[in-house]
Write a protein that holds these residues in place. Sequence first.
Motif, PDB file in Angstrom:
ATOM      1  N   LEU A  28     -15.462  32.811 -55.354  1.00  0.00           N
ATOM      2  CA  LEU A  28     -14.488  32.977 -56.658  1.00  0.00           C
ATOM      3  C   LEU A  28     -14.420  31.514 -57.077  1.00  0.00           C
ATOM      4  O   LEU A  28     -14.301  31.308 -58.382  1.00  0.00           O
ATOM      5  CB  LEU A  28     -13.241  33.561 -56.537  1.00  0.00           C
ATOM      6  CG  LEU A  28     -13.175  35.220 -56.047  1.00  0.00           C
ATOM      7  CD1 LEU A  28     -11.898  35.701 -56.002  1.00  0.00           C
ATOM      8  CD2 LEU A  28     -14.045  35.803 -57.298  1.00  0.00           C
ATOM      9  N   ASN A 250     -16.802  42.300 -58.886  1.00  0.00           N
ATOM     10  CA  ASN A 250     -16.559  42.543 -60.505  1.00  0.00           C
ATOM     11  C   ASN A 250     -17.555  41.838 -61.105  1.00  0.00           C
ATOM     12  O   ASN A 250     -17.433  42.191 -62.478  1.00  0.00           O
ATOM     13  CB  ASN A 250     -15.197  42.624 -60.834  1.00  0.00           C
ATOM     14  CG  ASN A 250     -14.658  41.207 -60.489  1.00  0.00           C
ATOM     15  OD1 ASN A 250     -15.600  40.279 -60.227  1.00  0.00           O
ATOM     16  ND2 ASN A 250     -13.467  40.883 -60.866  1.00  0.00           N
ATOM     17  N   GLN A 251     -18.474  41.261 -60.608  1.00  0.00           N
ATOM     18  CA  GLN A 251     -19.550  40.660 -61.428  1.00  0.00           C
ATOM     19  C   GLN A 251     -20.903  41.135 -61.548  1.00  0.00           C
ATOM     20  O   GLN A 251     -21.937  40.784 -61.984  1.00  0.00           O
ATOM     21  CB  GLN A 251     -19.801  39.161 -60.721  1.00  0.00           C
ATOM     22  CG  GLN A 251     -18.655  38.099 -60.850  1.00  0.00           C
ATOM     23  CD  GLN A 251     -18.277  38.049 -62.056  1.00  0.00           C
ATOM     24  OE1 GLN A 251     -19.276  37.742 -63.045  1.00  0.00           O
ATOM     25  NE2 GLN A 251     -17.213  37.486 -62.407  1.00  0.00           N
TER      26      GLN A 251
HETATM   27  C1  LIG Z   1     -12.697  39.486 -60.789  1.00  0.00           C
HETATM   28  O1  LIG Z   1     -11.769  39.680 -59.744  1.00  0.00           O
HETATM   29  C2  LIG Z   1     -10.841  38.539 -59.551  1.00  0.00           C
HETATM   30  C3  LIG Z   1      -9.878  38.951 -58.357  1.00  0.00           C
HETATM   31  O2  LIG Z   1     -10.722  39.520 -57.501  1.00  0.00           O
HETATM   32  C4  LIG Z   1     -10.339  38.093 -60.869  1.00  0.00           C
HETATM   33  O3  LIG Z   1      -9.538  36.919 -60.475  1.00  0.00           O
HETATM   34  C5  LIG Z   1     -11.297  37.834 -61.888  1.00  0.00           C
HETATM   35  O4  LIG Z   1     -10.581  37.952 -63.210  1.00  0.00           O
HETATM   36  C6  LIG Z   1     -12.235  39.222 -62.068  1.00  0.00           C
HETATM   37  N1  LIG Z   1     -13.111  39.142 -63.130  1.00  0.00           N
HETATM   38  C7  LIG Z   1     -13.455  39.806 -64.043  1.00  0.00           C
HETATM   39  C8  LIG Z   1     -14.519  39.612 -64.885  1.00  0.00           C
HETATM   40  O5  LIG Z   1     -12.790  40.764 -64.076  1.00  0.00           O
END
Ligand SMILES: *[C@@H]1O[C@H](CO)[C@@H](O)[C@H](O)[C@H]1NC(C)=O
Length: 646
Positions: A28, A250-251
């Motif tokens: 992250l 989630n990417q």
């Molecule tokens: C993906 O998940 C993280 C936390 O796990 C979050 O901070 C982030 O905003 C999320 N990104 C999207 C594009 O949803």
Amino acid sequence: MQLQSRKIGVLLTIQLWIFQFLWFDPILCDPQTNLLNKGCSQYNSTNLPVFYANLNTTFSKLRNQLAGPNKDLFSTAEQGQSSNPVYAMAQCRDYLSTTDCVACFDTAVALIRTCSAANGGRVIFDGCFLRYESSSFYDQTTEPGNTAICGNKTATSTNGFQTSVNKLLANIVSATPKIKGYFAAVKSEADGSLVYGVAQCAGTVSESGCSDCLSVAYNNVEVCVPKSDGRAVDAGCFLRYSQTAFFADNQTTNITPYLNSGSSKTKAIIGGVVGGVGFLILLGLFFFFRLRSKKSKKTTHKGDTLGATELRGPVNYAYRDLKHATKNFSEENKLGEGGFGDVYKGVLRNGKTVAVKKLTIGLSSRAKTDFESEVRLISNVHHRNVVRLLGCCSKGPELLLVYEFMVNSSLDKFLFGDKRGALNWKQRFDIIVGIARGLAYLHEEFHVCIIHRDIKSSNILLDDYFQPRIADFGLARLLPGDQSHMSTRFAGTLGYTSPEYAIHGQLSEKVDVYSYGVVVLEIISGRKSNDIKLEPVTQYLLEWAWKLFEEDKLMNLVDESLSTDEYDVDLMKKTIQIALLCTQSSVAARPTMSEVVVMLLSKGQQELRPTRPTFIDATNRIRGDTSSSSGLSSTATVSITQVSGR
Ligand SMILES: *[C@@H]1O[C@H](CO)[C@@H](O)[C@H](O)[C@H]1NC(C)=O
Ligand SMILES: *[C@@H]1O[C@H](CO)[C@@H](O)[C@H](O)[C@H]1NC(C)=O
Ligand SMILES: *[C@@H]1O[C@H](CO)[C@@H](O)[C@H](O)[C@H]1NC(C)=O
Ligand SMILES: *[C@@H]1O[C@H](CO)[C@@H](O)[C@H](O)[C@H]1NC(C)=O
């Protein structure tokens, strides 16, 4: 009791913390600045302050786009079209946050500035890349020098890993060119093995260009399996797989809509590779490369360029530069004499030391054109056990080849020469394995099978860490096809040449396997293959080895300078037997080089039953046992004077 549970509690907390630190933070919040590739080209700017100012302007333009409100992950910028122009491109992997992308870019800028006044350079990280040149390169897709960077750890679960990786790569390579922004991140599981993959193309290439580039990248990165990590870099695209998550869940991209539809060409390529039909594709790629190299010829730089030109194929050196580098090919700079000509040490203007080979083969003008394309082909050979061909010079009075320079010279010096006895058993065994790996690559893994034809200890160079590098490979390909093995002095060297090649000119990769077996015996015994003054009876090394094998006295072969406590007797015996297996008369009975690698590295005893070969001796007569399966008469007299050459 309580203390115990508190301890456990603390441990758990630490573990949790480590777990978080290792698994979540890097994904992250990590600009992923692990360096994959860097290159700088030569300096030819006319006005340095103007050039630097242009460079600074382009970099800040790029940075503004990446950090700007649009959250661009790809940008190009130019400055100074009238004088000292700079064209630049930057791209972040889409899974990076804007902050990480800018951080990655800043690190890339800092690193690319170490190219100082070069008017071209590139830095490729896991997370982003940056490149600039003095002319536009925005449409470049696949360029010579494209390569794979394999991780150095083997995948934890190898079962199904290969299938899993292949499936994942095939899918993203097929889908990415069709996706807007040319990026896909995919997590996939097959046969219980989880793999993460990313593919990306530069935003300025066409869909078919992206597809071509990724197909080449796929081919490159495939060799990394079963390593847990692999990346392929090229001028216009990037491809990576890993067993470790390197982007957040989630990417991931949903690529399903892009599969099974669209360009049949891409599908044909993927299908072919996945189906293992590979050959036609490789052939196609081979011609594709040759075509590309012809096209990109105009852009090859002259002089002592470095790095960035790797993306543009071999360097075309100017004759006078090489003449100057080698002090006019002076005796003092002479490193040795090879089958194709003398080799000189040269120091280029940028301080880089190279080895320059002056070819003695005369070539017609048509052959010269072939020469250049062969050089391009050979310069695409990248393997850590093979000497790198950096470029050539075909414009001067002689044909010159420029290679990377190896500090520790050649293996024969360490076996029979002035450094005799300097190698311990571990180093020797590493060399034995390394040569096998290099040959397996040339025979089986490079897209064209390259048969060396002249494997011998003086053609094995040693790098700074005493790792072997095969030299002089591919040169036999430069000879016109109709020149038979007998009419040239390059065909092989007495004592190393297999009987079927020496006598009948039958060429196959097993010719190299035979010579390899002889070199292994030299490494173990510290004795020259063609030295007939062996004690106690006059016989060649190979003959002697077979005799010891038959008398079950194999350990007598081992170099006396090796102390008995530094090697394992079983491994030593096994290695000698593998060498003997390689030198059998019957071509079919000799193992392939990849089989040799497996045999050398596998633990435990295999049943190795080599059969005695036919021998060729100095009086040009073949002797040996009559059961020889090659069908050679044991009394046949043949002329091998030309073969022996040197
Ligand atoms: C993906 O998940 C993280 C936390 O796990 C979050 O901070 C982030 O905003 C999320 N990104 C999207 C594009 O949803
Ligand atoms: C530098 O060399 C390249 C390639 O030879 C050429 O295209 C470019 O115009 C040169 N640049 C300058 C500033 O001379
Ligand atoms: C370009 O930027 C570098 C680093 O910020 C700086 O050291 C240098 O002075 C700048 N050069 C010019 C000509 O602006
Ligand atoms: C393996 O990779 C790690 C990290 O990239 C590096 O530090 C290490 O030296 C590598 N080991 C070998 C044997 O190349």
